[in-house]
Write an enzyme that holds these catalytic residues in place. Structure first.
Site, PDB file in Angstrom:
ATOM      1  N   GLU A  20       0.817  -1.212   0.000  1.00  0.00           N
ATOM      2  CA  GLU A  20       0.000   0.000   0.000  1.00  0.00           C
ATOM      3  C   GLU A  20       0.856   1.269   0.000  1.00  0.00           C
ATOM      4  OE1 GLU A  20      -3.433  -0.409   2.826  1.00  0.00           O
ATOM      5  OE2 GLU A  20      -2.458  -2.327   3.205  1.00  0.00           O
ATOM      6  N   SER A 146      -6.615  -2.638   2.613  1.00  0.00           N
ATOM      7  CA  SER A 146      -6.927  -2.018   1.323  1.00  0.00           C
ATOM      8  C   SER A 146      -7.252  -3.018   0.219  1.00  0.00           C
ATOM      9  CB  SER A 146      -5.771  -1.118   0.861  1.00  0.00           C
ATOM     10  OG  SER A 146      -5.648  -0.008   1.712  1.00  0.00           O
ATOM     11  N   TYR A 218      -9.138   3.103  -4.637  1.00  0.00           N
ATOM     12  CA  TYR A 218      -8.198   4.209  -4.741  1.00  0.00           C
ATOM     13  C   TYR A 218      -8.107   4.884  -6.095  1.00  0.00           C
ATOM     14  CZ  TYR A 218      -6.799   2.588  -0.170  1.00  0.00           C
ATOM     15  OH  TYR A 218      -6.814   2.227   1.150  1.00  0.00           O
ATOM     16  N   ARG A 257     -11.844   3.229  10.876  1.00  0.00           N
ATOM     17  CA  ARG A 257     -12.951   3.043   9.932  1.00  0.00           C
ATOM     18  C   ARG A 257     -13.363   1.578   9.934  1.00  0.00           C
ATOM     19  NH1 ARG A 257     -10.724   3.105   5.022  1.00  0.00           N
ATOM     20  NH2 ARG A 257     -11.219   0.911   4.694  1.00  0.00           N
ATOM     21  N   ASP A 259     -15.593  -1.406   8.169  1.00  0.00           N
ATOM     22  CA  ASP A 259     -16.176  -1.782   6.886  1.00  0.00           C
ATOM     23  C   ASP A 259     -17.216  -2.880   7.098  1.00  0.00           C
ATOM     24  OD1 ASP A 259     -14.431   0.007   5.691  1.00  0.00           O
ATOM     25  OD2 ASP A 259     -12.932  -1.536   5.257  1.00  0.00           O
ATOM     26  N   GLU A 273     -14.103  -5.710   8.878  1.00  0.00           N
ATOM     27  CA  GLU A 273     -12.827  -5.417   9.523  1.00  0.00           C
ATOM     28  C   GLU A 273     -12.790  -3.966   9.974  1.00  0.00           C
ATOM     29  OE1 GLU A 273      -9.699  -6.145   6.741  1.00  0.00           O
ATOM     30  OE2 GLU A 273     -10.245  -4.500   5.424  1.00  0.00           O
ATOM     31  N   ASN A 275     -10.173  -0.700  10.242  1.00  0.00           N
ATOM     32  CA  ASN A 275      -8.928  -0.095   9.773  1.00  0.00           C
ATOM     33  C   ASN A 275      -8.485   0.960  10.786  1.00  0.00           C
ATOM     34  OD1 ASN A 275      -8.703  -1.054   6.709  1.00  0.00           O
ATOM     35  ND2 ASN A 275     -10.844  -0.645   7.186  1.00  0.00           N
ATOM     36  N   GLY A 279      -7.393   5.562   5.001  1.00  0.00           N
ATOM     37  CA  GLY A 279      -6.777   6.417   4.006  1.00  0.00           C
ATOM     38  C   GLY A 279      -7.143   7.879   4.163  1.00  0.00           C
TER      39      GLY A 279
END
Length: 312
Positions: A20, A146, A218, A257, A259, A273, A275, A279
């Protein structure tokens, strides 16, 4: 931080060693630009294995950790920063390591009452050889972010995903295999305030090309974000509360964050999951949600510096 922001030297850590890296460089560049004019000095650090030496020479007051993935997001860099006694943004060593390990984090979240997917860890060669669970299912590295190295095996597939058994597979010999959950892709950003975690809103994510993979996350135009998501009120509220519960259960701080997948046919919400370093690029979900609730990008980045700490 006790000192005025205008006096602080902030080192923005970006790049790193994970797949990443490019996303991290973009996140770091945006954060560094946002901090310029708000703090005394900004140093942009392309983090490599000499990071401890570089930071010892720079002697920053704060490290803004804009790294993503292994090494930068899994507790390793956090340990370096604590050894050097440099306050840093985002989650600490334990929360970072725990959230990055999908198998262990699922166990903690399940114990906290958060609904997580079934499935489990399997040897990657076995997964490449046969269906270890009935398709459709998702294969993902146990410790990447990601959507790196993620594959969807559709219903009716005659063979599993051969790439998982390839010689150049770089994501460990154990992979997570989970049943595919149809429906909506959702995300909730959480800010760890003094009064407790605060979920911002819910985003409904529609990938332009079917699967929400790395490119969809992205690439400009790779996905369409709708916020707030159009959901039944009880689902919207559940997503907010589950994200806050997950943030607290894993011991996160700063911004995280969560998801989710929402199976709208069966009315089932599942957290995929958490994070710990979401990002911060122009297409990223957390800054977009912050802006929706009235927190501009520069204000969000400044708050993250103000929230930085060094637990030990």
């Amino acid at each position: 931080m006790n000192r005025p922001l205008s006096e602080l030297h902030v080192a923005v850590l970006m790049g790193g060693l994970s797949p990443e890296r490019e996303v991290s460089l973009n996140s770091g560049a945006g954060c560094a630009e946002a901090l310029e004019g708000q703090v005394g000095k900004v140093s942009r650090v392309d983090a490599g294995r000499d990071l401890a030496q570089v930071l010892a020479e720079l002697q920053p007051d704060v490290a803004f950790n804009a790294l993503h993935g292994v090494w930068g997001e899994d507790g390793c860099v956090q340990g370096i920063l604590e050894t050097l006694r440099i306050p840093y943004t985002h989650s600490g060593v334990l929360a970072s390591a725990l959230a990055m390990d999908k198998d262990k984090s699922k166990a903690v979240l399940r114990a906290a009452g958060v609904i997580v997917p079934g499935g489990g860890l399997y040897d990657r060669f076995e997964v490449a050889r046969r269906h270890v669970i009935e398709p459709p299912y998702v294969i993902k590295p146990n410790a990447e972010g990601s959507s790196v190295g993620v594959f969807l095996v559709p219903a009716g597939a005659n063979a599993p995903q051969a790439e998982v058994g390839a010689d150049d597979w770089a994501y460990g010999d154990q992979v997570m295999v989970e049943p595919y959950i149809p429906g909506k892709e959702l995300a909730v950003a959480v800010i760890g305030e003094a009064t407790g975690p605060r979920a911002l809103t819910v985003t409904d994510i529609t990938p332009v090309k079917g699967f929400y993979d790395y490119e969809a996350k992205y690439a400009p135009g790779g996905s369409i974000h709708k916020l707030p998501a159009e959901l039944p009120p009880h689902v919207f509220e559940a997503a907010l509360r589950q994200a806050e519960r997950a943030h607290a259960a894993l011991g996160c701080r700063g911004v995280s964050r969560s998801d989710f997948r929402y199976d709208d046919l069966n009315d089932v919400l599942v957290l995929l999951e958490v994070n710990t370093q979401p990002g911060m690029t122009s297409t990223s979900l957390a800054p977009e949600q912050a802006a929706h609730v009235g927190i501009g990008y520069r204000d969000l980045v400044r708050w993250m510096v103000e929230d930085a700490s060094c637990p030990r």
